[in-house]
Design an enzyme around this catalytic site. Structure first.
Site, PDB file in Angstrom:
ATOM      1  N   TRP A 204     -33.581  12.211  16.164  1.00 63.81           N
ATOM      2  CA  TRP A 204     -32.101  12.545  16.516  1.00 63.81           C
ATOM      3  C   TRP A 204     -31.455  11.141  16.160  1.00 63.81           C
ATOM      4  O   TRP A 204     -31.524  10.011  16.803  1.00 63.81           O
ATOM      5  CB  TRP A 204     -32.631  12.781  17.933  1.00 63.81           C
ATOM      6  CG  TRP A 204     -32.930  14.121  18.308  1.00 63.81           C
ATOM      7  CD1 TRP A 204     -34.506  14.186  18.579  1.00 63.81           C
ATOM      8  CD2 TRP A 204     -32.392  15.319  18.402  1.00 63.81           C
ATOM      9  NE1 TRP A 204     -34.371  15.562  18.720  1.00 63.81           N
ATOM     10  CE2 TRP A 204     -33.099  16.276  18.855  1.00 63.81           C
ATOM     11  CE3 TRP A 204     -30.961  15.608  18.504  1.00 63.81           C
ATOM     12  CZ2 TRP A 204     -32.914  17.532  18.857  1.00 63.81           C
ATOM     13  CZ3 TRP A 204     -30.594  16.966  18.592  1.00 63.81           C
ATOM     14  CH2 TRP A 204     -31.509  18.065  18.901  1.00 63.81           C
TER      15      TRP A 204
ATOM     16  N   VAL B  78      15.611  -6.258   0.518  1.00 61.55           N
ATOM     17  CA  VAL B  78      16.676  -5.507   0.935  1.00 61.55           C
ATOM     18  C   VAL B  78      17.213  -5.853   2.340  1.00 61.55           C
ATOM     19  O   VAL B  78      16.571  -5.994   3.095  1.00 61.55           O
ATOM     20  CB  VAL B  78      15.932  -3.967   0.978  1.00 61.55           C
ATOM     21  CG1 VAL B  78      17.002  -2.914   1.521  1.00 61.55           C
ATOM     22  CG2 VAL B  78      15.734  -3.515  -0.689  1.00 61.55           C
TER      23      VAL B  78
ATOM     24  N   CYS C 293      -6.815  -6.387   3.923  1.00 63.14           N
ATOM     25  CA  CYS C 293      -7.931  -6.176   4.585  1.00 63.14           C
ATOM     26  C   CYS C 293      -8.870  -7.030   4.067  1.00 63.14           C
ATOM     27  O   CYS C 293      -9.874  -7.490   4.702  1.00 63.14           O
ATOM     28  CB  CYS C 293      -8.290  -4.534   4.282  1.00 63.14           C
ATOM     29  SG  CYS C 293      -6.953  -3.522   4.451  1.00 63.14           S
TER      30      CYS C 293
ATOM     31  N   ARG D 206       3.229   9.577 -11.533  1.00 64.98           N
ATOM     32  CA  ARG D 206       2.206  10.567 -12.112  1.00 64.98           C
ATOM     33  C   ARG D 206       2.795  11.904 -12.301  1.00 64.98           C
ATOM     34  O   ARG D 206       2.730  12.481 -13.355  1.00 64.98           O
ATOM     35  CB  ARG D 206       1.414  10.441 -11.289  1.00 64.98           C
ATOM     36  CG  ARG D 206       0.090   9.616 -11.620  1.00 64.98           C
ATOM     37  CD  ARG D 206      -1.227   9.726 -10.722  1.00 64.98           C
ATOM     38  NE  ARG D 206      -1.595   8.273 -10.370  1.00 64.98           N
ATOM     39  CZ  ARG D 206      -1.546   7.846  -9.068  1.00 64.98           C
ATOM     40  NH1 ARG D 206      -1.275   8.715  -8.050  1.00 64.98           N
ATOM     41  NH2 ARG D 206      -1.835   6.403  -8.927  1.00 64.98           N
TER      42      ARG D 206
ATOM     43  N   ALA E 117       0.842  -1.333  -0.022  1.00 63.46           N
ATOM     44  CA  ALA E 117      -0.030  -0.008  -0.047  1.00 63.46           C
ATOM     45  C   ALA E 117       0.781   1.381  -0.019  1.00 63.46           C
ATOM     46  O   ALA E 117       0.741   2.229  -0.839  1.00 63.46           O
ATOM     47  CB  ALA E 117      -0.771   0.010   1.140  1.00 63.46           C
TER      48      ALA E 117
ATOM     49  N   SER F   4       0.520  -4.313  -4.016  1.00 60.82           N
ATOM     50  CA  SER F   4      -0.457  -3.577  -4.011  1.00 60.82           C
ATOM     51  C   SER F   4      -1.994  -4.449  -3.554  1.00 60.82           C
ATOM     52  O   SER F   4      -2.654  -4.683  -4.319  1.00 60.82           O
ATOM     53  CB  SER F   4      -0.898  -2.892  -5.373  1.00 60.82           C
ATOM     54  OG  SER F   4       0.295  -2.104  -5.715  1.00 60.82           O
TER      55      SER F   4
ATOM     56  N   ASP G 129       2.603   0.908   7.768  1.00 59.03           N
ATOM     57  CA  ASP G 129       2.710   0.402   9.015  1.00 59.03           C
ATOM     58  C   ASP G 129       4.068   0.629   9.504  1.00 59.03           C
ATOM     59  O   ASP G 129       4.202   0.117  10.826  1.00 59.03           O
ATOM     60  CB  ASP G 129       2.347  -1.256   9.075  1.00 59.03           C
ATOM     61  CG  ASP G 129       1.039  -1.257   8.689  1.00 59.03           C
ATOM     62  OD1 ASP G 129       0.202  -0.283   8.607  1.00 59.03           O
ATOM     63  OD2 ASP G 129       0.574  -2.526   8.376  1.00 59.03           O
TER      64      ASP G 129
HETATM   65  C1  FAD Z   1      -6.033  -9.751   7.997  1.00 58.75           C
HETATM   66  C2  FAD Z   1      -5.931  -8.123   8.114  1.00 58.75           C
HETATM   67  C3  FAD Z   1      -6.905  -7.179   7.918  1.00 58.75           C
HETATM   68  C4  FAD Z   1      -6.789  -5.992   7.650  1.00 58.75           C
HETATM   69  N1  FAD Z   1      -7.864  -5.203   7.665  1.00 58.75           N
HETATM   70  C5  FAD Z   1      -7.746  -3.909   7.716  1.00 58.75           C
HETATM   71  C6  FAD Z   1      -9.000  -3.103   7.772  1.00 58.75           C
HETATM   72  O1  FAD Z   1     -10.319  -3.566   7.366  1.00 58.75           O
HETATM   73  N2  FAD Z   1      -8.854  -1.579   7.255  1.00 58.75           N
HETATM   74  C7  FAD Z   1      -7.684  -1.190   7.512  1.00 58.75           C
HETATM   75  O2  FAD Z   1      -7.331   0.045   7.336  1.00 58.75           O
HETATM   76  N3  FAD Z   1      -6.234  -2.112   7.601  1.00 58.75           N
HETATM   77  C8  FAD Z   1      -6.592  -3.211   7.468  1.00 58.75           C
HETATM   78  N4  FAD Z   1      -5.253  -4.071   7.798  1.00 58.75           N
HETATM   79  C9  FAD Z   1      -4.122  -3.271   7.797  1.00 58.75           C
HETATM   80  C10 FAD Z   1      -3.378  -2.927   6.587  1.00 58.75           C
HETATM   81  O3  FAD Z   1      -3.482  -4.265   5.554  1.00 58.75           O
HETATM   82  C11 FAD Z   1      -2.198  -2.516   6.545  1.00 58.75           C
HETATM   83  O4  FAD Z   1      -2.180  -1.188   7.536  1.00 58.75           O
HETATM   84  C12 FAD Z   1      -1.573  -2.018   5.107  1.00 58.75           C
HETATM   85  O5  FAD Z   1      -1.342  -3.207   4.565  1.00 58.75           O
HETATM   86  C13 FAD Z   1      -0.179  -1.595   5.381  1.00 58.75           C
HETATM   87  O6  FAD Z   1       0.577  -1.269   4.204  1.00 58.75           O
HETATM   88  P1  FAD Z   1       2.137  -0.987   4.140  1.00 58.75           P
HETATM   89  O7  FAD Z   1       2.390  -0.707   2.672  1.00 58.75           O
HETATM   90  O8  FAD Z   1       2.484   0.045   5.266  1.00 58.75           O
HETATM   91  O9  FAD Z   1       2.671  -2.332   4.452  1.00 58.75           O
HETATM   92  P2  FAD Z   1       2.718  -4.008   4.254  1.00 58.75           P
HETATM   93  O10 FAD Z   1       1.134  -4.110   3.400  1.00 58.75           O
HETATM   94  O11 FAD Z   1       2.975  -4.825   5.360  1.00 58.75           O
HETATM   95  O12 FAD Z   1       3.520  -4.155   3.198  1.00 58.75           O
HETATM   96  C14 FAD Z   1       5.053  -3.933   3.237  1.00 58.75           C
HETATM   97  C15 FAD Z   1       5.623  -4.758   2.063  1.00 58.75           C
HETATM   98  O13 FAD Z   1       6.965  -4.645   2.421  1.00 58.75           O
HETATM   99  C16 FAD Z   1       7.470  -5.775   1.952  1.00 58.75           C
HETATM  100  N5  FAD Z   1       9.023  -5.978   2.860  1.00 58.75           N
HETATM  101  C17 FAD Z   1       9.160  -5.712   3.990  1.00 58.75           C
HETATM  102  N6  FAD Z   1      10.422  -5.536   4.208  1.00 58.75           N
HETATM  103  C18 FAD Z   1      11.148  -5.640   2.933  1.00 58.75           C
HETATM  104  C19 FAD Z   1      12.552  -5.761   2.556  1.00 58.75           C
HETATM  105  N7  FAD Z   1      13.422  -5.635   3.529  1.00 58.75           N
HETATM  106  N8  FAD Z   1      12.784  -5.943   1.332  1.00 58.75           N
HETATM  107  C20 FAD Z   1      11.689  -6.047   0.472  1.00 58.75           C
HETATM  108  N9  FAD Z   1      10.355  -5.835   0.711  1.00 58.75           N
HETATM  109  C21 FAD Z   1      10.220  -5.730   2.213  1.00 58.75           C
HETATM  110  C22 FAD Z   1       6.697  -6.910   2.433  1.00 58.75           C
HETATM  111  O14 FAD Z   1       6.857  -8.133   1.865  1.00 58.75           O
HETATM  112  C23 FAD Z   1       5.359  -6.376   2.185  1.00 58.75           C
HETATM  113  O15 FAD Z   1       4.687  -6.732   1.152  1.00 58.75           O
HETATM  114  C24 FAD Z   1      -5.456  -5.479   7.755  1.00 58.75           C
HETATM  115  C25 FAD Z   1      -4.550  -6.346   7.669  1.00 58.75           C
HETATM  116  C26 FAD Z   1      -4.598  -7.413   7.842  1.00 58.75           C
HETATM  117  C27 FAD Z   1      -3.318  -8.428   8.138  1.00 58.75           C
END
Ligand code: FAD
Length: 464
Positions: free
Chosen positions: A447, A91, A54, A31, A20, A50, A296
């Site tokens: 209300w 990485v 969730c 873009r 994300a 991507s 995150d």
């Molecule tokens: C079951 C579940 C349900 C959820 N439901 C919701 C919801 O309803 N609403 C909501 O807002 N959020 C929800 N979330 C949370 C949401 O999915 C996360 O907050 C979001 O995916 C965070 O995005 P991100 O890009 O920060 O991290 P991530 O999605 O964790 O992506 C990080 C990426 O970095 C990669 N990575 C990490 N370290 C390295 C490295 N050293 N080298 C190369 N690649 C690396 C990982 O493989 C991963 O693909 C949910 C999560 C889960 C698990």
């Protein structure tokens, strides 16, 4: 165009993490700046880009299909937008002084350095996996990635028994309880806290507890899992706490996450009290002009308490990515902070919260009044009206809204957005009572429940 000449002059953006935050940043930067100006190299150690984690509970529960439907953009689609995406490549090190990263191809084991002019860290969060005997046994599943979701679906398809234990009663735990019910499982939720949904005050958590029991779920609170017991075949057969054993043909872990910041820490980048990267409002890592971080792996400013928190939500990660990509692309954008809004559901029970709980308010020294009201989702006489409980906190004397929690059936959850907007605007509960919300009997009583709570809170503030 002469490519070798182009490569000499253009800047290189390196992105770590292909979900994300990372890919939103890369896409937005693209873009704003074309490939002739900006080269983008993104590293992702997994197999997907991507993707919507969730959606996993609903995919496992059979309400949506997957995994393709949960992928917003494939690696090929990103590459078609001139993003050099290196999949299954992790990485291993960030060399801040020499502006380069060391990456390992997880298939071949080959390692190489890639230099950057700008770096985005979007490594996400790591699920907490307790170091317990038996926790790696077949039949025990986490639900962080699409691969995890598929593995669980495969297990459910091949498991004959119908007993499931969910460890953890946060929103992922309760959503997974529903998914397992959909598969016909008898579900037990084992929870370390005194009530499920610790993002709520315990009195509201109790309502969730009772409602989940009403759905046929066995709720075990105040219980820490001590081990996972296995049968002769090596598969999970039960989950043990200090006091009891709960038979299980499948176990789902939903204990929470921590920021994935080992790389950043090793590189000497600043981390906060919760282990997340610290950034400025433009999502630049503090003290580092050419490094951004989002999603995150960062801490965010809580606009209500004024303190930094770690909240792992996709809604924030996407916004961070947008802000980062705009900054990298030469534009201007900021992420001001959050008010802590979240919504989830288990079967037809909707659970929502925003702002501070009582203990959060006390921790930062805020005195408050608290009210809890019962109302209905529609006009009482309209078919389908269902009960809804709204709890509201307001600051003593000023009457500033501090937080709202809602538990109810259809229409309860997204009502929290009214409060999220009011919190963001710094409104008082008195001002909220006059909000011009939509009304017709199929949608709310005259209300709205949120306004009923605001009126009661305003009266209590006046008396405080
Ligand atoms: C079951 C579940 C349900 C959820 N439901 C919701 C919801 O309803 N609403 C909501 O807002 N959020 C929800 N979330 C949370 C949401 O999915 C996360 O907050 C979001 O995916 C965070 O995005 P991100 O890009 O920060 O991290 P991530 O999605 O964790 O992506 C990080 C990426 O970095 C990669 N990575 C990490 N370290 C390295 C490295 N050293 N080298 C190369 N690649 C690396 C990982 O493989 C991963 O693909 C949910 C999560 C889960 C698990």
């Amino acid at each position: 165009m002469n490519m070798s000449r182009m490569r000499d002059t253009r800047e290189r953006l390196v992105v770590i993490g292909g979900d994300a935050a990372g890919m939103s940043a890369a896409s937005q930067a693209r873009r704003l700046r074309g490939p002739e100006e900006l080269e983008i190299v993104a590293f992702e150690r997994g197999r997907f880009t991507s993707y919507s984690a969730c959606g996993i509970p609903y995919w496992v529960g059979g309400e949506v299909s997957g995994p393709d439907q949960l992928i917003a953009r494939t690696p090929e689609e990103h590459r078609a937008r001139d993003i050099d995406l290196r999949m299954r490549t992790e990485v291993m090190e960030i060399d801040v002084d020499r502006q380069r990263v060391r990456a390992r191809d997880l298939e071949s084991g080959a390692e190489s350095w890639t230099s950057y002019d700008k770096l985005v860290i979007a490594t996400g969060a790591r699920p907490i996996r307790p170091d317990l005997p038996g926790v790696d046994a077949p039949g025990v599943h986490g639900v962080q990635t699409l691969d995890d979701g598929q593995a669980l679906i495969d297990t459910l398809a091949h498991t004959r028994g119908r007993k499931a234990v969910v460890v953890g009663a946060g929103y992922i735990g309760v959503e997974m309880a529903e998914a397992l019910i959909n598969h016909g499982y008898e579900v037990t939720v084992v929870n370390r806290g005194s009530e499920p949904m610790s993002t709520l005050d315990p009195d509201m958590g109790r309502m969730v507890h009772e409602a989940m029991e009403g759905l046929g779920i066995t709720m075990v609170d105040d219980a820490a899992v001590t081990k996972v017991l296995t049968g002769e075949d090596g598969r999970v057969r039960a989950v043990a706490t200090e006091h009891a054993e709960y038979p299980a043909d499948v176990v789902v872990l939903g204990i929470g996450v921590r920021p994935e910041t080992a790389l950043a820490k090793a590189a000497g980048l600043p981390l906060g009290a919760h282990g997340g990267l610290l950034t400025d409002l433009a999502m630049r890592v503090r003290g580092h002009e050419n490094i951004w971080a989002g999603g995150d792996c960062v801490e965010v400013l809580d606009l209500v308490s004024g303190q930094e928190r770690h909240i792992a939500l996709g809604t924030h990660a996407n916004k961070h990515g947008q802000v980062i990509g705009t900054g990298v692309g030469g534009g201007y954008a900021t992420f001001p902070g959050v008010v802590g809004t979240a919504v989830s559901k288990v079967c037809d029970l909707e659970i929502a919260r925003t702002g501070l709980r009582e203990k959060d308010a006390r921790r930062v020294g805020l005195q408050f009044v608290s009210v809890t009201i019962e109302s209905t989702s529609r006009a009482g006489y309209y078919p389908g009206a269902s009960p809804m409980t709204v709890k509201m906190l307001a600051e003593r004397r000023t009457g500033r809204l501090l937080g709202v929690q809602i538990v109810g059936r259809e229409g309860a959850g997204k009502r929290v957005d009214i409060a999220a907007v009011a919190l963001t605007a710094g409104m008082t509960v008195e001002q909220m009572t006059a909000l011009d919300l939509g009304y017709a009997p199929p949608f709310s009583p005259v209300w709205d429940p949120v306004l009923v709570a605001a009126r009661k809170a305003a009266a209590k503030v006046r008396a405080s």
